[in-house]
Design a protein around this motif. Structure first.
Motif, PDB file in Angstrom:
ATOM      1  N   TRP A   1       0.783  -1.375   0.042  1.00  0.00           N
ATOM      2  CA  TRP A   1      -0.078   0.077  -0.073  1.00  0.00           C
ATOM      3  C   TRP A   1       0.833   1.256  -0.032  1.00  0.00           C
ATOM      4  O   TRP A   1       0.717   2.253  -0.754  1.00  0.00           O
ATOM      5  N   ALA A   2       1.861   1.201   0.770  1.00  0.00           N
ATOM      6  CA  ALA A   2       2.648   2.450   0.952  1.00  0.00           C
ATOM      7  C   ALA A   2       3.459   2.746  -0.501  1.00  0.00           C
ATOM      8  O   ALA A   2       3.702   4.007  -0.852  1.00  0.00           O
ATOM      9  N   ASP A   3       3.867   1.370  -1.162  1.00  0.00           N
ATOM     10  CA  ASP A   3       4.192   1.765  -2.560  1.00  0.00           C
ATOM     11  C   ASP A   3       3.453   1.974  -3.527  1.00  0.00           C
ATOM     12  O   ASP A   3       4.003   2.702  -4.870  1.00  0.00           O
ATOM     13  N   SER A   4       2.050   2.069  -3.228  1.00  0.00           N
ATOM     14  CA  SER A   4       1.285   2.257  -4.346  1.00  0.00           C
ATOM     15  C   SER A   4       0.766   3.955  -4.273  1.00  0.00           C
ATOM     16  O   SER A   4       0.067   4.224  -3.165  1.00  0.00           O
ATOM     17  N   GLN A   5       1.005   4.596  -4.935  1.00  0.00           N
ATOM     18  CA  GLN A   5       0.479   5.986  -5.079  1.00  0.00           C
ATOM     19  C   GLN A   5      -1.002   6.254  -4.864  1.00  0.00           C
ATOM     20  O   GLN A   5      -1.518   6.913  -3.904  1.00  0.00           O
ATOM     21  N   GLU A   6      -1.687   5.311  -5.531  1.00  0.00           N
ATOM     22  CA  GLU A   6      -3.128   5.360  -5.248  1.00  0.00           C
ATOM     23  C   GLU A   6      -3.791   4.914  -4.027  1.00  0.00           C
ATOM     24  O   GLU A   6      -4.461   5.570  -3.429  1.00  0.00           O
ATOM     25  N   GLN A   7      -3.218   3.708  -3.530  1.00  0.00           N
ATOM     26  CA  GLN A   7      -3.556   3.259  -2.189  1.00  0.00           C
ATOM     27  C   GLN A   7      -3.042   4.197  -1.075  1.00  0.00           C
ATOM     28  O   GLN A   7      -3.773   4.414   0.002  1.00  0.00           O
ATOM     29  N   ALA A   8      -2.010   4.828  -1.142  1.00  0.00           N
ATOM     30  CA  ALA A   8      -1.315   5.522  -0.186  1.00  0.00           C
ATOM     31  C   ALA A   8      -2.169   6.866  -0.053  1.00  0.00           C
ATOM     32  O   ALA A   8      -2.366   7.220   1.007  1.00  0.00           O
ATOM     33  N   ALA A   9      -2.362   7.389  -1.176  1.00  0.00           N
ATOM     34  CA  ALA A   9      -3.416   8.660  -1.012  1.00  0.00           C
ATOM     35  C   ALA A   9      -4.529   8.229  -0.474  1.00  0.00           C
ATOM     36  O   ALA A   9      -5.058   9.368   0.284  1.00  0.00           O
ATOM     37  N   SER A  10      -5.168   7.308  -0.627  1.00  0.00           N
ATOM     38  CA  SER A  10      -6.684   7.119  -0.141  1.00  0.00           C
ATOM     39  C   SER A  10      -6.339   7.150   1.590  1.00  0.00           C
ATOM     40  O   SER A  10      -7.600   7.451   2.175  1.00  0.00           O
ATOM     41  N   VAL A  11      -5.385   6.429   2.021  1.00  0.00           N
ATOM     42  CA  VAL A  11      -5.425   6.490   3.560  1.00  0.00           C
ATOM     43  C   VAL A  11      -4.714   8.059   4.010  1.00  0.00           C
ATOM     44  O   VAL A  11      -5.298   8.317   4.883  1.00  0.00           O
ATOM     45  N   ALA A  12      -3.929   8.428   3.328  1.00  0.00           N
ATOM     46  CA  ALA A  12      -3.352   9.718   3.691  1.00  0.00           C
ATOM     47  C   ALA A  12      -4.255  10.830   3.559  1.00  0.00           C
ATOM     48  O   ALA A  12      -4.760  11.981   4.177  1.00  0.00           O
ATOM     49  N   ARG A  13      -5.231  10.787   2.612  1.00  0.00           N
ATOM     50  CA  ARG A  13      -6.429  11.841   2.284  1.00  0.00           C
ATOM     51  C   ARG A  13      -7.121  11.809   3.574  1.00  0.00           C
ATOM     52  O   ARG A  13      -7.929  12.758   4.205  1.00  0.00           O
ATOM     53  N   LEU A  14      -7.588  10.563   4.074  1.00  0.00           N
ATOM     54  CA  LEU A  14      -8.515  10.375   5.219  1.00  0.00           C
ATOM     55  C   LEU A  14      -7.936  10.911   6.433  1.00  0.00           C
ATOM     56  O   LEU A  14      -8.417  11.575   7.219  1.00  0.00           O
ATOM     57  N   SER A  15      -6.610  10.707   6.710  1.00  0.00           N
ATOM     58  CA  SER A  15      -6.039  11.301   7.938  1.00  0.00           C
ATOM     59  C   SER A  15      -5.880  12.700   8.105  1.00  0.00           C
ATOM     60  O   SER A  15      -6.247  13.291   8.823  1.00  0.00           O
TER      61      SER A  15
END
Length: 338
Positions: free
Chosen positions: A97-111
């Motif tokens: 997840w951390a290496d995937s821009q899309e998946q990382a952004a999905s969690v970072a966006r919520l935080s």
């Protein structure tokens, strides 16, 4: 639900901690200062010149008792960590997840959305309690706009930029929230903090970061691989990601309480040769005592709909994040105050 255990804060200098049967003994020279059952402790935090026996370090690692070391003015130095817990498959999924821009952004966006929403709630609380000013109203409106923008951001870099803009808006009016005599805040200053308010904020942020680190390790996640904060050797990036949810709702409100109720005063701080401002030893003990009391305060978790102590909020969020990464939950639900 995990039980909230006590945290032992060691602030007296030249003390020595060692294990005696199933207890932890604190000594200064030949004088025994205290003895505590290990089963009642979830963490030990040492400030300044405090020594710990190797056997106690190993015991804490085996029993999952967090052992952290800070300088005498509150800067984090290191923590003792035992074997990794949890499922290695969960950590491998976290790294993907951390290496995937899309998946990382999905969690970072919520935080970050939670951070902006909680910051806005702090300002709205000030308006309800003390009345509206043009500056506060403008900041509340700007944060509402930031919240909408963050929810539509689709890259981690964009989320970081929006987080910075929202933080500038929030801290731009933070001085208006201070009622304590003589306290002033001209903006966020770190490494080192150069005024009492920044010194308090940095100190409490550091304490909560260690709470987040312990919670993440407890559910099997790697606290050093995050989604919002960039990887850096020695930096607990995922713990800092989680801290964003607690800055305004937990840390900032706690600092405001200390200042506005005059539990801390300007005389409680000192400035060292580098210009860094820090709490003196005795006031720091009072702040830690108040912090420990705040951790015991129970509230209704907005997602779990259970009464939980504030001190268990990092554990609750770590569990939710682990479930999301495993695929048990479609979305991660960050901590947001109602």
């Amino acid at each position: 639900m995990q039980r909230l255990l006590n945290t032992l804060y060691i602030t007296r200098q030249e003390t020595y901690l060692h294990k005696e049967r199933e207890t932890i003994v604190i000594k200064q020279g030949d004088e025994k200062l205290g003895q505590f059952p290990a089963l009642s402790l979830g963490g030990i935090i040492c400030f300044g010149r405090v020594s710990v026996s190797p056997f106690l370090m190993g015991y804490c690692a085996d029993q999952g008792i967090g052992l952290s070391f800070y300088t005498d003015y509150g800067r984090f130095l290191a923590r003792v960590q035992g074997p990794e817990s949890g499922n290695v498959l969960l950590r491998r999924e976290q790294y993907r997840w951390a290496d995937s821009q899309e998946q990382a952004a999905s969690v970072a966006r919520l935080s970050v959305a939670a951070k902006v929403a909680n910051s806005r709630s702090v300002l709205q609380r000030e308006i309800r309690n003390h009345g509206e000013t043009p500056a506060l109203r403008e900041a509340v409106d700007k944060l509402a706009t930031s919240l909408r923008r963050v929810r539509n951001a689709y890259s981690v870099e964009a989320v970081r930029g929006m987080e910075g803009d929202a933080a500038n808006t929030y801290f731009g009016v933070f001085n208006d929230l201070l009622k304590g005599s003589g306290f002033a805040f001209g903006g966020r200053v770190r490494r080192p903090p150069t005024d009492p308010v920044n010194a308090l904020l940095s100190f409490i942020y550091s304490l909560i970061t260690q709470e987040c680190t312990s919670a993440l390790q407890g559910v099997g996640l790697d606290p050093y691989v995050g989604f919002l904060h960039k990887d850096r050797p020695g930096r607990p990036s995922l713990a800092l990601d989680m801290l964003e949810e607690f800055r305004a709702a937990w840390a900032d409100r706690f600092v405001l309480t200390l200042v506005n109720r005059q539990q801390v005063q300007l005389k409680d701080f000192e400035t060292d040769a580098s210009g860094a401002v820090r709490l003196k030893e005795e006031p720091r003990k009072k702040v830690l005592s108040a912090y420990q009391e705040r951790k015991q305060t129970e509230l209704q978790h907005p997602y779990l709909e259970e009464q939980v102590p504030i001190g268990l909020l990092p554990h609750c969020q770590a569990l939710l994040l682990a479930r999301h990464l495993r695929g048990d939950m479609a979305f991660y639900t960050p901590y947001m105050v109602k």
